[in-house]
Each structure stands twice: as structure tokens, then as C-alpha cells.
Design a protein around this motif. Structure first.
Motif, PDB file in Angstrom:
ATOM      1  N   GLY A   1      -6.238   5.624   5.892  1.00 34.77           N
ATOM      2  CA  GLY A   1      -4.850   6.047   5.733  1.00 34.77           C
ATOM      3  C   GLY A   1      -4.131   5.293   4.626  1.00 34.77           C
ATOM      4  O   GLY A   1      -2.906   5.242   4.613  1.00 34.77           O
ATOM      5  N   GLY A   2      -4.913   4.725   3.693  1.00 36.65           N
ATOM      6  CA  GLY A   2      -4.268   4.119   2.533  1.00 36.65           C
ATOM      7  C   GLY A   2      -4.437   2.618   2.394  1.00 36.65           C
ATOM      8  O   GLY A   2      -3.658   1.983   1.675  1.00 36.65           O
ATOM      9  N   ALA A   3      -5.440   2.041   3.032  1.00 33.92           N
ATOM     10  CA  ALA A   3      -5.671   0.605   2.844  1.00 33.92           C
ATOM     11  C   ALA A   3      -6.175   0.335   1.428  1.00 33.92           C
ATOM     12  O   ALA A   3      -6.525   1.260   0.688  1.00 33.92           O
ATOM     13  CB  ALA A   3      -6.672   0.082   3.870  1.00 33.92           C
ATOM     14  N   LYS A   4      -6.205  -0.930   1.073  1.00 31.24           N
ATOM     15  CA  LYS A   4      -6.570  -1.332  -0.280  1.00 31.24           C
ATOM     16  C   LYS A   4      -7.895  -2.079  -0.213  1.00 31.24           C
ATOM     17  O   LYS A   4      -8.147  -2.835   0.718  1.00 31.24           O
ATOM     18  CB  LYS A   4      -5.477  -2.279  -0.792  1.00 31.24           C
ATOM     19  CG  LYS A   4      -5.356  -2.430  -2.291  1.00 31.24           C
ATOM     20  CD  LYS A   4      -4.303  -3.467  -2.661  1.00 31.24           C
ATOM     21  CE  LYS A   4      -2.881  -3.004  -2.524  1.00 31.24           C
ATOM     22  NZ  LYS A   4      -2.483  -2.021  -3.534  1.00 31.24           N
TER      23      LYS A   4
ATOM     24  N   ASN B   1       0.799  -1.232   0.000  1.00 34.06           N
ATOM     25  CA  ASN B   1       0.000   0.000   0.000  1.00 34.06           C
ATOM     26  C   ASN B   1       0.834   1.285   0.000  1.00 34.06           C
ATOM     27  O   ASN B   1       0.316   2.357   0.340  1.00 34.06           O
ATOM     28  CB  ASN B   1      -0.986   0.044   1.177  1.00 34.06           C
ATOM     29  CG  ASN B   1      -1.988  -1.090   1.163  1.00 34.06           C
ATOM     30  OD1 ASN B   1      -2.007  -1.912   0.247  1.00 34.06           O
ATOM     31  ND2 ASN B   1      -2.834  -1.153   2.172  1.00 34.06           N
TER      32      ASN B   1
ATOM     33  N   GLU C   1      -0.778   3.938  -2.166  1.00 32.99           N
ATOM     34  CA  GLU C   1      -1.944   4.492  -1.488  1.00 32.99           C
ATOM     35  C   GLU C   1      -1.495   5.480  -0.395  1.00 32.99           C
ATOM     36  O   GLU C   1      -2.116   6.527  -0.195  1.00 32.99           O
ATOM     37  CB  GLU C   1      -2.775   3.363  -0.859  1.00 32.99           C
ATOM     38  CG  GLU C   1      -3.537   2.502  -1.863  1.00 32.99           C
ATOM     39  CD  GLU C   1      -2.751   1.327  -2.411  1.00 32.99           C
ATOM     40  OE1 GLU C   1      -1.510   1.281  -2.280  1.00 32.99           O
ATOM     41  OE2 GLU C   1      -3.388   0.412  -2.986  1.00 32.99           O
TER      42      GLU C   1
ATOM     43  N   PRO D   1      -3.613   1.020   7.980  1.00 32.45           N
ATOM     44  CA  PRO D   1      -3.257   1.594   6.680  1.00 32.45           C
ATOM     45  C   PRO D   1      -2.635   0.578   5.729  1.00 32.45           C
ATOM     46  O   PRO D   1      -2.745   0.732   4.521  1.00 32.45           O
ATOM     47  CB  PRO D   1      -2.246   2.686   7.043  1.00 32.45           C
ATOM     48  CG  PRO D   1      -2.582   3.081   8.442  1.00 32.45           C
ATOM     49  CD  PRO D   1      -3.054   1.816   9.102  1.00 32.45           C
ATOM     50  N   TRP D   2      -1.992  -0.426   6.258  1.00 33.20           N
ATOM     51  CA  TRP D   2      -1.372  -1.443   5.387  1.00 33.20           C
ATOM     52  C   TRP D   2      -2.316  -2.636   5.185  1.00 33.20           C
ATOM     53  O   TRP D   2      -1.909  -3.675   4.687  1.00 33.20           O
ATOM     54  CB  TRP D   2      -0.038  -1.919   5.986  1.00 33.20           C
ATOM     55  CG  TRP D   2      -0.160  -2.288   7.424  1.00 33.20           C
ATOM     56  CD1 TRP D   2      -0.462  -3.517   7.936  1.00 33.20           C
ATOM     57  CD2 TRP D   2      -0.009  -1.413   8.547  1.00 33.20           C
ATOM     58  NE1 TRP D   2      -0.514  -3.452   9.309  1.00 33.20           N
ATOM     59  CE2 TRP D   2      -0.241  -2.181   9.715  1.00 33.20           C
ATOM     60  CE3 TRP D   2       0.290  -0.046   8.693  1.00 33.20           C
ATOM     61  CZ2 TRP D   2      -0.181  -1.628  11.002  1.00 33.20           C
ATOM     62  CZ3 TRP D   2       0.348   0.494   9.966  1.00 33.20           C
ATOM     63  CH2 TRP D   2       0.123  -0.284  11.087  1.00 33.20           C
ATOM     64  N   GLY D   3      -3.569  -2.446   5.527  1.00 34.63           N
ATOM     65  CA  GLY D   3      -4.529  -3.534   5.455  1.00 34.63           C
ATOM     66  C   GLY D   3      -5.264  -3.592   4.127  1.00 34.63           C
ATOM     67  O   GLY D   3      -5.126  -2.732   3.254  1.00 34.63           O
TER      68      GLY D   3
ATOM     69  N   HIS E   1       2.911  -7.304   1.267  1.00 38.81           N
ATOM     70  CA  HIS E   1       1.567  -7.297   0.720  1.00 38.81           C
ATOM     71  C   HIS E   1       0.578  -6.652   1.682  1.00 38.81           C
ATOM     72  O   HIS E   1       0.755  -6.702   2.897  1.00 38.81           O
ATOM     73  CB  HIS E   1       1.132  -8.736   0.434  1.00 38.81           C
ATOM     74  CG  HIS E   1       2.124  -9.479  -0.410  1.00 38.81           C
ATOM     75  ND1 HIS E   1       2.484  -9.040  -1.652  1.00 38.81           N
ATOM     76  CD2 HIS E   1       2.837 -10.605  -0.179  1.00 38.81           C
ATOM     77  CE1 HIS E   1       3.391  -9.875  -2.165  1.00 38.81           C
ATOM     78  NE2 HIS E   1       3.624 -10.823  -1.294  1.00 38.81           N
ATOM     79  N   ALA E   2      -0.452  -6.079   1.111  1.00 35.40           N
ATOM     80  CA  ALA E   2      -1.550  -5.570   1.927  1.00 35.40           C
ATOM     81  C   ALA E   2      -2.065  -6.709   2.803  1.00 35.40           C
ATOM     82  O   ALA E   2      -2.222  -7.836   2.340  1.00 35.40           O
ATOM     83  CB  ALA E   2      -2.656  -5.050   1.025  1.00 35.40           C
ATOM     84  N   GLN E   3      -2.340  -6.408   4.044  1.00 33.69           N
ATOM     85  CA  GLN E   3      -2.756  -7.418   5.008  1.00 33.69           C
ATOM     86  C   GLN E   3      -4.279  -7.463   5.111  1.00 33.69           C
ATOM     87  O   GLN E   3      -4.888  -6.516   5.623  1.00 33.69           O
ATOM     88  CB  GLN E   3      -2.178  -7.078   6.381  1.00 33.69           C
ATOM     89  CG  GLN E   3      -0.669  -7.079   6.420  1.00 33.69           C
ATOM     90  CD  GLN E   3      -0.109  -8.466   6.172  1.00 33.69           C
ATOM     91  OE1 GLN E   3      -0.365  -9.367   6.953  1.00 33.69           O
ATOM     92  NE2 GLN E   3       0.613  -8.646   5.079  1.00 33.69           N
TER      93      GLN E   3
END
Lengths: 344, 344, 344, 344
Positions: D98-101, B91, B94, D73-75, D130-132
Motif C-alpha cells: 500500500g505504498g511502503a518504501k 510515503n 507512494e 503502508p508508511w513503513g 519519515h517512512a518507518q
């Protein structure tokens, strides 16, 4: 005569050699290499405490990531108005925390004072309209070239912890403080209540290497994700870790810091006796803030001195920074030039 | 026999030497040094175009910063579903864009296709409820080890520009593509319509160095602020610039890439003729995606081969990546082992 | 005797009626309805200037969106240390701008002073290490219940514009200032250099409605996207627009503000003559800050007065806020109670 | 004949009356009023579970805030490709997290399928590149006008919880689903494993009111801060709470939803028997997706029908949405017009 900053100095030979050594053969990427593993073990030993270590390449990254780990977006970080995090990082802490606020708490000689923090807290804690104090950040050595004593840190940490705030230390010049006090790494950090340390190496001889060190390993649990999504996870991590490893091996960090501090002391001694010259703060690390006559400033620039006026083009306070490799001859030449200018 | 990734390889000797050379004396920090100035001039010459160059240390930083420069928070970046920016950067795009969306546009062999983009656009442009397509990002060489031809890039860029989208190229393996096509840097970038390039050096021999290269200098105007607030501005910038300078000097980037590509071609040639083995994609750079019998995979691991199964622990497609220093003997040993396993 | 805040008051009857009127039949959603169109036309007429109008439901949303439109993530907003945006919005401006910094510029009676801004600028403009001053935000009426004169605004705007900063006005109590000065909307805004106004209606009789008003229509171009992605675009927009439309129709905003201001003046007159009581700031709108003996505060609470101590539970300064519907009898009763308490 | 959206309908009389009733006297602001307290108690009773309730004004705000509470945010949030959160909120979830996908997981009739989620998980969990996956979001009723059965929800929630993901339900049309199934609020939410619900009222008769409902009260602990810093905390909260209170009182939500669903069923019945007309999805709530001849579409527009082609100006699938107040005569007129057009 480059006293502009300690980051104008290059790489310490031991660290450059460590990079070359680390270049043998292939190595697992992204921190799964043996040098990175060794570094964490070594720092645990040096700090006499379990640690979670995250190497990054810049001090701004180390500070911003560490603060983000302990401050929610609606939080506030209490810091000195001169702190690098609030003055010199172009809103990096705000970016990494997702919008937290840095709240200035003034104090003499660049230091936060425990009583001032105590007067502010609990303050707005729990009130949804206000930024929630979440962390205290102190800089060691400070932006004024002074050094927090362990008891000062402990008093600050005590106030912070009583109100649920985390304690971050910006240790961009941690080694300079350590050798000044002849204190152990543990005494200056977790024993005094520091929760997370930005351990700087760049200013003291690395190419570009800083370690985020969590003493509460759980608190650092998410840092790996934060670091990666910020683009601060090096694929060839071994080269960051090798720098840091060399830095704390054979006392290199202490030797380099002692050299820089000694040069600063020598400069201070030579300049402060001159007429019209005074030191704004005690010289406890490798930075001097020197009030001097305008003519002396102009003369020193003309003589080839490289340094900055402190906070403003019209200021007659100059900042002089020494480094791990500052030549004694440069110091002597600079003091001589100042003496001659004072004699006019 | 390390084919796990090109980032398990170390530093090219020329680049390590350049770091050591750059270590002479003091240098202005934060990019005001002569090596950084020289680098920008050299890249302008090499790319035959005015450029604004921003060195950073990781590919994720380069991509995320470049995309943030051309995509508002309410924007969308169109990219291949296998793109590193969407799969492997946790991300980061993002984060840096402030919340933009990455929209996948599938295509064979890791490539976007101009007609597919044309079918999507203008799409939701102007409709406030939807992410606004703002950029197309293509990866050269692709995540499938294939290479975009200049005409393919130009067709994509034409669609993008017609609708006001910027064109970003993730050039983590730009040199590998360049030597495969025997094309000039200009032909693969601005002449084909690329607006901003992440020029990778790390995978091809650097310690950790990538250059964000804007061909529209105005578009990069804010990048200096973005880079600083992200903690990606190195104080000792000369050491990033020195890596990049060495990288593009004396054809080092091409020599290293040719070596890696040749090793990949050799591997492909040796493996693809074995029974039960097939290449999933054409081999045009330094990555192979090889379908092979499960027993062969197990046997190659047992023989000391280091590589990954592609997308899942149960996959019988493996990814093999060669590097600037892959030993011909490693390739031969690997192919031999596979041959023996095939013969069982 | 509720003087806690003007937001404890309900909805003005004219505005409630307008909501009911707007409820006839179906209407296009998301602002494509005729009431929203009519509102923009009406505000253009009232402000004597082309405007781009974006209704939202809260003052925090209006301020944060407006500031985000004129401040990049690496920017700084200069404001008074008591400004609602920095004290009372829980980091909303930081959130919406993507991490900008609010920089406090003190001044008497809640007001910024042009000369103080001039002394700060250009400051760090252009220096990549520092937050880039991008906007000045002033509050009309101020958080101290005082009012900027057009000339004061113009002097501030002049400094701001000379250095490329935008001028934002937090007009949560714009009408209260307007009637105090008997000035036109234009005189207090674009004619004095205001670029974007948060025009508040909620505190002065609306259910929940504020208008972001751009005088530079181009500058507001992206606001529609910002508003939507923040969840502040109402599907049934007609009900926001109807509130704002009623608010500026038949002078309702002025009538309501005059009522509130008059009540404040009446309170100030009655209290300020009492022994031990003093006004901290001139009373120019609908807020009073009154120093009074502790016993009087306790007595007024006991008598059923609802109000807050100003900044701290131990403070002997109280804030009294009047509203569009404050009853004259409540004011009289409150003053009487204070008088009796003073006489003890 | 307005079938464009349920948000083109106005305010239900009971809700408008509740706003007027709430307007009596002063009330504590920001949610400290008795109506807000009563609402939380009432929802706890209705949902047969302890709840933490946060009223906001828009569905986008409710969704984005709820997702931010359960996604770092990294989710990554797993959702259907047609989900409102990914298609129609202009990156609001990305902004708030905050920027999750948002990761699309296709499924027939707008529904996620538990087995498809199970096939994806644990996937990249724990891999820093990787996005979590952090949350699953399902829409009830779906964007296709279909409805998840409790067992379907439970199966999805079971997969999610096994891997540590939270379950969010976008209940913009929750009441429509509830009455279709004749299920209790509890059966459709926490009993089936839903952790947090966006309970919509706006589309079903409110002016603008949605409730974020946490069944795990601890999980909502930070929501108050998130809501405030997003500008979604209403100062005059009583008017949001009054809408929601009226909405769930005397079965209003069910009555309104039954009306809308019945109108949709009537439309579906009348249209689906016509030659060339077919329903794309089962009609289980208040939305129809109807394939019809181009001439019929054109004719219905000409006859004054208001509705949208579904996904594209050239589409021959139209979306028809009914509302709490859709007139039976409008349905009859529309069906008659279609019948006549079919007969041509």
C-alpha cells in the motif's frame, strides 16, 4: 435565501477570532503547539473519557482516515446506502483503506437498524473469498436530517462488537444531533459504543476543521502516520486546533447548532402546512427533504431561493439546509414565497 | 530566536485579512465561488500562461497529488536524495501514486544535474520488470537553501522531456527562489520546461494554502477527482483561494520572501566569519546549514535559540530557517550570542 | 458425486500433455517464448480480430487486472449483485484499481439489463463528489448458470459506450456459454461490443490458466506493467501459454464445455420433475440452482453428494456444478438418490 | 548453452510427475485438499518448527505478500540495492504494502551487513514525517551469487529485532544456498532469526511454485486474505502444493541445487583462469558474474552462448546462470569457446 448547504455559510465570528488570536508569535509546528495540547485535554473533559484527537481540515479526510484505522484492505464497512462515505466522497474510504468495500444496509429515514445488521452477521466473516465486515459507520445527524437516539446507537454497537466490528460515527452534524436530543457528547458516543468519531465543525461554523476522536486510544495509535502520509498533517496545526477549540468553548457548537436546527424547524413548520407539500423525513436537525409541486420548485428558484433537488434533476423532492447563521428573514421570505406559490 | 522552521511563523496580516474579507455572505462551496475563479485568472496572468489551478492546504498534498497526476503506479520519480518528497512525507507520494518508486539522483547543494539524469535514461524504460521513470521532481528553493537557475531547470527538463518524463517542481519556497534570482514566475517554470508546480504559500505567510498549478491544462484534467477522493477538496474553498489570492497580490509573496531571504543572508554573514564556523551550502534563500563547534551549538540552545541539528542528534551541522516575519533583532541577538561563544 | 464446483475437477489430459510437451528444452522466460507468441496469433484467428493477450493463472487476477486497465481509482464498475467480482474476490478489483467502487445493478437470472443501465447513466458522470462510472462488467455464463445472448450484450455495450464506459466480460465459463448458443467467439465479444475479456480455462480443464484478451490493443498497452507489478507474470510463461493453446486447439474448450453442459442438462431434467423440486433459473450452462425439500438435501449429503447450499447454511436452494469430466454415472446416481428421497 | 537464467529451464521430471499424480480424481479447491495439508506438515518437519505455509505461483507474489504482512503502508523495508524486490519487481512490494518504501543499504557481494543496519537504526522510528523502518529483507542466495552464513543472518536479525523490525528472506535460490553451506533449513531461517521466508522452487525445477513460510504463525494470520484479494489463491491449489511437495521430497531440492551449483563452479573454474577474465564475486551458488574482454563476449554470443551483460548494454561483465538441468557438455563447450577466444 441560501439553503443549498450548510457549507455555503462562512466562519463563525468566534472561530475567526480564535484564528487571529492563535496568530500571536511563533509556535511549534505539526501539532506540537500548546493549542493542540489544550484541545485534546478539553475534548477529554467534554467527552468524559480519555481520547486521542487528530485534527484535519475536511470531513472526507476525517471519515476516510478513521475508517482506515479500523478496516483492513480486505474489509467491509457496513453503512446506510445514503451515507456520505459511500455516496459523496469519490471513493475516499476505498482509497484510504487500501481497497475495502462499502456495503449498503438500507433503513428508513437514513438510519441503520440493529436487527438488519444482526441478520447480516457473522455472514462471510472468516471466509477468505469475501470482504470481511470490519466496521459499521453511522451518520449523526443522518443524511435524511434525522437523529439516532442513544439506544439505537447502542443496539447497533452491540451487534457490531459482538462480531468484532468497530463502530464509526460520521459526526459531520454531530452538534445538530446533540442539541436536538439534549444529550451529552458521551451519551451519543462511547457510552453507546462508538469507537471513533469524526467530529465535524466545518458545517457548523469553522473555516475547515474536523477532529478524529478515538475513544480507544490504542486504536488510534497509527493514525498519526496515516494522517501524515495522506498530506493531512498541517504544519501550522495551531490554526486547526484553534478552530476546534473555539468550537467547543462557551457552548459555541451548541449555540450554532441550535440556531440552524431552529431555522429548519421554522422552515418545516411553514412549508409542511401548504397544500401539495410534505416532508419526506422527520426534521430533527438542520436538513429538510420536502416534496413539493413542480411549479413551487420553479417559483422558489425564480424567487432567488438557492437549494438542490434531491437526487436528480427531475425530482420534486428538494433538500433545504440551514446553517449556524441562517437569517430568520430568509426563512420567512422563503416560506412566504412558497405560500404564495401554493395559493396559485 | 526561532529558526526552527519557516512553518513556526504565523499568518501574514494581509492573508488573515483576506480570510476575514472572504467571510462576507454565503458562497458556493467546493470551489464554485468567485474568489477561486479569480485566483485561477490571476495566476494565469502572473505566470503568463494558461493554467489549471487546484488549491490544497498542505505541501505534502500538493506534491503527492501533482506527482500522482504524472506517474503511474509502476512508475518512478527521479529526485534528489534530500528531496522533501522522499525524506519528509512519510510515503505520501507512494500512497497517492498507488505505489510508484522515488529514485534518488544525488547532486551537490541539493540539486539534480541534467547530465546525471541523462546518464540514467532511458535506462529501464519499456522493461516490464523495472519501475518506469515517469517524472523528475526538483525542489525550488532546494532542501539545501540553494536555488536552481532557469538554465539548470531547462537542461533537466530537456533530458526529461526527451524521454517522455514529466517535470514537477516542488515550490514550497518558490517565492524565495524567485526573489533571489529576480526572475519571473514564467522563467522559473513553463519557460524552463516545468509541467506542474506545487506553489507553496504556507511557509511564506499563509495559514495553510498551496496551489497545484498545471501548465499543461490537459494533464491536470483528472486532478479534480484525485483531490476529492483524497479528502483535499475544501467545502469552504473560498478560504483557501483567498489566502492564495492575497499571497500573489500586491507582491506579498515577493515581499515576504525578500524579508526571509535577507534575514538568512544577515545570519550567514554574521556567523560565517566566526572561527570554526562554515556554511555547508551557498545561502540563496531562507535556509542556512552551518557547521559550528559543538560548544557553540550547546551555547546557542542555552541562549534560547530554537533550531535543529541537521540529520542526527550528534551532528555539528545546524539548520537555521528564517521566515517572512523574522525579527532583525532576533538575528542580531543570535549572531551576537554565537560571536561570544566563538570568543571563548 | 462431486458437484461442489467445476474447480474441483482436475486437468484435462490434452492440457496436461501440452504442459509436458512444452517442457522440452530451454525457453525464453517471461513470455518471450514461441508458445506464447503462437497463442496470441491463434487467439487472433479464433476471435477474428487483432488481440492483445495476457495469460495469468487465476480468474480473480484476470478480472482485477482487466478492470484496472479500464477503471481509474475514482471510477465505478457497474455489475450484477451476484457477480464474482463483487461477491467472491475479497476486494481484488478494489485493490487492483486502486480503490474503485463496484456498483450493483440487479437483474433477473444473474443478468444486467441494458435499460437499467441506461436509467443510471450518465448519473454522476463528471461530478467530482461521486464515483465515476467507468466500466460495465458482465459474466458469461452468469453466476446463475444463464447465458447472455449476443443481442443482450450488444444492447448493454451500446449504453456503456454511449457514456464512455468500457465493457468487460468475465468469461470464467465463456466456453459453456459459447456452446450453449452455438455462437462464435467473435459474436459473443467484440462484435457485440466487448472491449476486454477474461477468458477462463481453469474451470474447464486447465491447471490454472486464464487469458486477458483486449480487442482494443491500445487499451491493453499498460497491462504488461500492471501484470508484472502484481506478481502475475510467470517466469516460465510457456506453461501458462501451453495450457491455453491446448485449450483452444482441436475444439477442446468446446468439447469440454459441451460435456459439462450436457451433464447439467441431464441433472436438471432428472431433478426438476421430482415433487417439491424446482429450478430457480434456466439451465443454460453447467450450473444448476435447485430448490428442494430439506430432507432431500440432507439425504443427498448423506448419500455422498458434494455440493453447496446457495447463500446460507439454512438455504433450501442448492447449487450443483458439473465439469468437463463429470461422470454420467455420477449424475445418474445423484438423480436416483434424489428420486428415492422424493418418494419417501 | 543457455546461461541466461535458471528460469529458462523447464520442469524437473519428479515435479511434472507429481502434477500428473495429483490429477487423480476430484479434490477440494482453494487449498482444502489433502496435498496442501500434507505440504504444511512436511515443511514443519523439514524446518523443525511450526509453520504457516501459503503456496503461490511466482516469486514476486511471494515476496510482495510476505513483505506486506510485516510492513505498514508508511513503513520502510531495508534491503540491498541489488535486491530483486527493489530492482526487478516493477514496484510490486510498493503495490502490496500500500505504498511502503524500499530503502537501499549497500554492502559488498550483494550482502547486507549488520553493522550498517545498526548505524541506521532507530533512525526515524517514531517520527511521523519519515517512512518507518519495519522490515529487513535479505536474499539467499544473493543477487551476486553469494551466500549468507547463519551467523551473518543472525547478526542482521538481531539488529532488526532489537528495533522491532521483522526479518524477511527472499529465498528464490534458498536451496542453492543451503547446499553450498551444507546447512539445515532451520539453521538458515528461524534459528538465525528469519520471521518469514519466500521459499522458491520455480528457478530450481518447478513449473511455477513458491511457498510463503511464516515461522511466527500469528504473523501470517492475515496472509490468506491478502493472497486471495491479490488473485494469488489458486482454485486448483493441489497442483501448486504437489509441486512444492515433490520439491522437498527425496531431497529433490538439494539434488537440483547441487547440480546447478556444480555447473557454476565448473564454469567459474574454467573461465577464471583465462587471461583478461575475472570473477566479480565469489561463486557460492548458481550465478557467476564474470568480467571478460569485449571480444570474448562477442565471440561467445556468436558461438551460440545465451546470457546477459550485467547492467547495461555496454558492460563487459556478464552474468551466467546455471540450472538444475544444465548439461555438463554445455559448460565444457562454453569454456572451450572462451578459451579459444582468449587465445586469440
Amino acid at each position: 435565501m441560501n439553503f443549498a448547504s450548510d457549507n455555503t455559510a462562512g466562519i463563525s465570528p468566534e472561530i475567526l477570532a480564535a484564528i487571529a488570536d492563535a496568530n500571536e508569535g511563533a509556535a511549534a509546528s505539526y501539532g506540537a503547539d500548546p493549542i493542540t495540547a489544550r484541545l485534546e485535554a478539553k475534548l477529554a473533559e467534554i467527552f468524559e473519557h480519555e481520547v486521542a484527537v487528530f485534527p484535519v481540515a475536511t470531513g472526507t479526510a476525517a471519515n476516510a482516515l478513521a475508517l482506515a484505522a479500523v478496516t483492513p484492505p480486505w474489509g467491509a464497512v457496513l453503512c446506510h446506502p445514503l451515507a456520505h462515505i459511500t455516496c459523496d466522497e469519490a471513493n475516499a474510504p476505498e482509497f484510504y483503506t487500501g481497497g475495502a468495500k462499502l456495503v449498503s444496509v438500507p433503513g428508513a429515514d437514513g438510519k441503520l437498524v440493529a436487527d438488519d445488521l444482526a441478520a447480516l452477521l457473522p455472514g462471510d466473516l472468516g471466509n477468505v473469498h469475501h470482504a470481511q465486515p470490519a466496521a459499521v459507520s453511522l451518520t449523526q445527524a443522518t443524511e435524511c436530517g434525522t437523529v439516532y437516539r442513544p439506544a439505537e446507537i447502542a443496539a447497533i454497537a452491540d451487534v457490531a462488537h459482538r462480531h468484532g466490528l468497530a463502530v464509526h460515527m460520521d459526526g459531520a452534524r454531530f452538534a445538530n444531533a446533540m442539541v436536538h436530543l439534549d444529550a451529552s457528547p458521551a451519551e451519543l458516543t462511547w457510552r453507546a459504543g462508538v469507537d471513533v468519531l469524526s467530529l465535524g465543525a466545518t458545517k457548523n461554523g469553522a473555516l475547515g476543521a474536523e477532529a478524529i476522536v478515538f475513544f480507544d486510544v490504542q486504536r488510534g495509535r497509527e493514525l498519526a502516520f496515516r494522517r501524515k502520509r495522506a498530506g493531512h498533517l498541517f504544519s501550522k496545526m495551531r490554526f486547526l486546533s484553534a478552530q476546534l477549540d473555539a468550537y467547543v468553548t462557551n457552548d459555541l457548537w451548541r449555540r450554532n447548532a441550535r440556531h440552524a436546527n431552529a431555522a429548519a424547524t421554522q422552515l418545516a413548520g411553514g412549508l409542511s402546512v401548504l397544500p401539495g407539500v410534505s416532508l419526506r423525513h422527520p426534521v430533527e436537525a438542520n436538513e429538510l427533504f420536502v416534496e413539493m409541486p413542480e411549479a413551487m420548485i420553479v417559483g422558489l428558484f425564480a424567487a432567488g431561493g438557492q437549494f438542490y433537488r434531491w437526487q436528480g434533476a427531475a425530482s420534486t423532492c428538494v433538500r433545504l439546509v440551514t446553517a449556524w447563521n441562517t437569517a430568520a428573514s430568509d426563512v420567512a421570505t422563503f416560506v412566504d414565497a412558497a405560500s404564495r406559490l401554493a395559493a396559485h
